[in-house]
Design an enzyme around this catalytic site. Structure first.
Site, PDB file in Angstrom:
ATOM      1  N   GLY A  11       0.777  -1.233   0.000  1.00 26.43           N
ATOM      2  CA  GLY A  11       0.000   0.000   0.000  1.00 26.43           C
ATOM      3  C   GLY A  11       0.806   1.279   0.000  1.00 26.43           C
ATOM      4  O   GLY A  11       0.283   2.331  -0.362  1.00 26.43           O
ATOM      5  N   GLY A  13       3.371   1.815  -1.887  1.00 23.85           N
ATOM      6  CA  GLY A  13       4.038   1.946  -3.185  1.00 23.85           C
ATOM      7  C   GLY A  13       3.323   2.869  -4.147  1.00 23.85           C
ATOM      8  O   GLY A  13       2.295   3.476  -3.831  1.00 23.85           O
ATOM      9  N   TYR A  14       3.859   2.937  -5.352  1.00 26.24           N
ATOM     10  CA  TYR A  14       3.392   3.880  -6.371  1.00 26.24           C
ATOM     11  C   TYR A  14       1.923   3.679  -6.726  1.00 26.24           C
ATOM     12  O   TYR A  14       1.129   4.635  -6.715  1.00 26.24           O
ATOM     13  CB  TYR A  14       4.266   3.740  -7.615  1.00 26.24           C
ATOM     14  CG  TYR A  14       3.997   4.740  -8.706  1.00 26.24           C
ATOM     15  CD1 TYR A  14       4.279   6.087  -8.522  1.00 26.24           C
ATOM     16  CD2 TYR A  14       3.469   4.326  -9.932  1.00 26.24           C
ATOM     17  CE1 TYR A  14       4.041   7.009  -9.528  1.00 26.24           C
ATOM     18  CE2 TYR A  14       3.237   5.242 -10.944  1.00 26.24           C
ATOM     19  CZ  TYR A  14       3.520   6.582 -10.739  1.00 26.24           C
ATOM     20  OH  TYR A  14       3.275   7.489 -11.743  1.00 26.24           O
ATOM     21  N   GLY A  16       0.057   1.203  -5.075  1.00 27.40           N
ATOM     22  CA  GLY A  16      -0.584   0.839  -3.813  1.00 27.40           C
ATOM     23  C   GLY A  16      -1.244   2.013  -3.121  1.00 27.40           C
ATOM     24  O   GLY A  16      -2.358   1.899  -2.587  1.00 27.40           O
ATOM     25  N   LYS A  44       7.906   5.305   4.292  1.00 26.35           N
ATOM     26  CA  LYS A  44       6.820   4.329   4.267  1.00 26.35           C
ATOM     27  C   LYS A  44       6.042   4.344   5.571  1.00 26.35           C
ATOM     28  O   LYS A  44       4.813   4.194   5.576  1.00 26.35           O
ATOM     29  CB  LYS A  44       7.375   2.931   3.982  1.00 26.35           C
ATOM     30  CG  LYS A  44       7.850   2.752   2.552  1.00 26.35           C
ATOM     31  CD  LYS A  44       8.217   1.318   2.257  1.00 26.35           C
ATOM     32  CE  LYS A  44       8.601   1.149   0.790  1.00 26.35           C
ATOM     33  NZ  LYS A  44       8.953  -0.259   0.457  1.00 26.35           N
ATOM     34  N   LYS A 138       4.823 -13.111 -14.076  1.00 28.18           N
ATOM     35  CA  LYS A 138       3.405 -12.866 -13.796  1.00 28.18           C
ATOM     36  C   LYS A 138       2.552 -14.070 -14.157  1.00 28.18           C
ATOM     37  O   LYS A 138       1.553 -14.364 -13.489  1.00 28.18           O
ATOM     38  CB  LYS A 138       2.938 -11.607 -14.533  1.00 28.18           C
ATOM     39  CG  LYS A 138       3.512 -10.327 -13.942  1.00 28.18           C
ATOM     40  CD  LYS A 138       3.082  -9.090 -14.708  1.00 28.18           C
ATOM     41  CE  LYS A 138       3.657  -7.829 -14.070  1.00 28.18           C
ATOM     42  NZ  LYS A 138       3.281  -6.599 -14.805  1.00 28.18           N
ATOM     43  N   ARG A 142      -0.086 -16.243 -11.963  1.00 26.57           N
ATOM     44  CA  ARG A 142      -1.437 -16.582 -12.434  1.00 26.57           C
ATOM     45  C   ARG A 142      -1.704 -18.084 -12.331  1.00 26.57           C
ATOM     46  O   ARG A 142      -2.780 -18.509 -11.899  1.00 26.57           O
ATOM     47  CB  ARG A 142      -1.627 -16.143 -13.879  1.00 26.57           C
ATOM     48  CG  ARG A 142      -1.813 -14.647 -14.064  1.00 26.57           C
ATOM     49  CD  ARG A 142      -2.314 -14.348 -15.470  1.00 26.57           C
ATOM     50  NE  ARG A 142      -2.474 -12.929 -15.702  1.00 26.57           N
ATOM     51  CZ  ARG A 142      -3.110 -12.425 -16.762  1.00 26.57           C
ATOM     52  NH1 ARG A 142      -3.618 -13.226 -17.671  1.00 26.57           N
ATOM     53  NH2 ARG A 142      -3.229 -11.118 -16.914  1.00 26.57           N
ATOM     54  N   HIS A 270       9.806  -3.545 -23.592  1.00 27.58           N
ATOM     55  CA  HIS A 270       8.401  -3.192 -23.398  1.00 27.58           C
ATOM     56  C   HIS A 270       8.003  -2.041 -24.319  1.00 27.58           C
ATOM     57  O   HIS A 270       6.920  -2.061 -24.926  1.00 27.58           O
ATOM     58  CB  HIS A 270       8.144  -2.833 -21.939  1.00 27.58           C
ATOM     59  CG  HIS A 270       8.334  -3.988 -21.002  1.00 27.58           C
ATOM     60  ND1 HIS A 270       8.135  -3.881 -19.638  1.00 27.58           N
ATOM     61  CD2 HIS A 270       8.707  -5.276 -21.218  1.00 27.58           C
ATOM     62  CE1 HIS A 270       8.375  -5.054 -19.071  1.00 27.58           C
ATOM     63  NE2 HIS A 270       8.729  -5.904 -20.008  1.00 27.58           N
TER      64      HIS A 270
END
Length: 312
Positions: A11, A13-14, A16, A44, A138, A142, A270
């Site tokens: 939470g 983070g960027y 979060g 934080k 990722k 999943r 990317h």
């Protein structure tokens, strides 16, 4: 209908932070995982204390203590993870696998949203290396979710505006230029740009929605689907000046990877898939997915031109 209790992991983070903000704003009882490993990270700690003042409940747990994770998960109905592994390869996947184990044991979670929020990894099996490592990791997460039979929603939020709109789709800097811009090819390939606060809102909107259960939520605000050249023209209109445009061919772009370190190479991969191949827009959303702005037309999302105005 009673709102689900939501636990945000990562939470501070960027993304979060946006998820916590959205969860509170949309009336969910909101819990934020406070990791015991936070140590002397004063920034934080301050962020977490601010959440507490806003009405969130801080839940202390550790990824090295399985029982503490299980106990934290048992407090809520929904878990949303926003842990970033961008600077620590493999870190996010290991933490998420531990979280999945805790969710499986707890047995009470109605929805899990893993930490993705970018390009849909299920469509990137042929991606270039080292950029494909992110997608492969990722997909491991999943598979673990689906093997465990955990109800889930995957979120594909495409291009975060802070990284792409401000940069005019260049690798750097993150502040829009006022003199010259490097175009990917002729700059005509369509991409999708999303304000990070909108990512939070759409994600939290989806957690109680049966239409997003076991599906991928694609965040594609229609007015923010545009090419790099269209984005540049919006900036030129705002500043009243034409930029010098330097076209970088596909071959030149790929050749320039050789001088970069592995982290930069991954980012370049990317960019290649987004701005040369059009991986964000070259497919139709099928029955296994849903588009956020169609599901939630009441959300007034931030348009690209309005996002650009903050740089004036």
């Amino acid at each position: 209908m009673e709102k689900s209790r939501v636990l945000i992991v990562g939470g501070s983070g960027y993304i979060g932070r946006r998820l916590v903000k959205a969860s509170l704003a949309l009336g969910h009882p909101t819990y934020v995982l406070q990791r015991r490993e936070i140590g002397l990270d004063i920034e934080k700690i301050q962020i977490l204390l601010d959440f507490k003042q806003q009405g969130a409940r801080l839940v202390e747990a550790s990824f090295s203590d399985h029982r503490s994770l299980v106990d934290a998960v048992k407090l809520v109905d929904v878990v949303v993870c926003a842990m970033s592994g961008v600077h620590h390869r493999g870190h996010s996947i290991l933490m998420q696998l531990k979280l999945i184990d805790a969710i499986k044991e707890a047995g009470n979670i109605k929805r899990f949203v893993p930490s993705e929020f970018g390009i849909d990894p299920a469509r990137m099996a042929d991606a270039l290396s080292p950029g494909r490592n992110t997608f492969d990791e990722k997909m491991v997460v999943r598979k673990a979710i689906e093997d465990a039979g955990i109800p889930h929603t995957y979120v594909s939020a495409n291009c975060f505006a802070g990284y792409f709109v401000g940069a005019l789709c260049q690798l750097r800097p993150l502040i829009p230029t006022r003199d010259r811009v490097h175009l990917h090819g002729d700059g005509s390939v369509k991409a999708v740009f999303v304000d990070e606060d909108d990512v939070g809102t759409y994600t939290i909107k989806a957690v109680d929605d049966p239409r997003t259960l076991n599906k991928t939520l694609y965040i594609r605000p229609p007015e923010n689907v545009m090419s790099q050249m269209e984005l540049v023209k919006k900036w030129e209109k705002l500043i009243g000046k034409q930029l010098e445009k330097i076209s970088i061919s596909e071959e030149e772009f790929l050749a320039s990877k050789k001088a970069a370190d592995e982290i930069v190479q991954a980012g370049m991969d990317h960019f290649y898939h987004i701005f040369y191949e059009g991986c964000l827009t070259n497919f139709e959303i099928g029955e296994d997915g849903a588009e956020a702005s169609k599901l939630y037309p009441e959300v007034v999302y931030t348009r690209v031109e309005d996002y650009l105005k903050r740089y004036l």
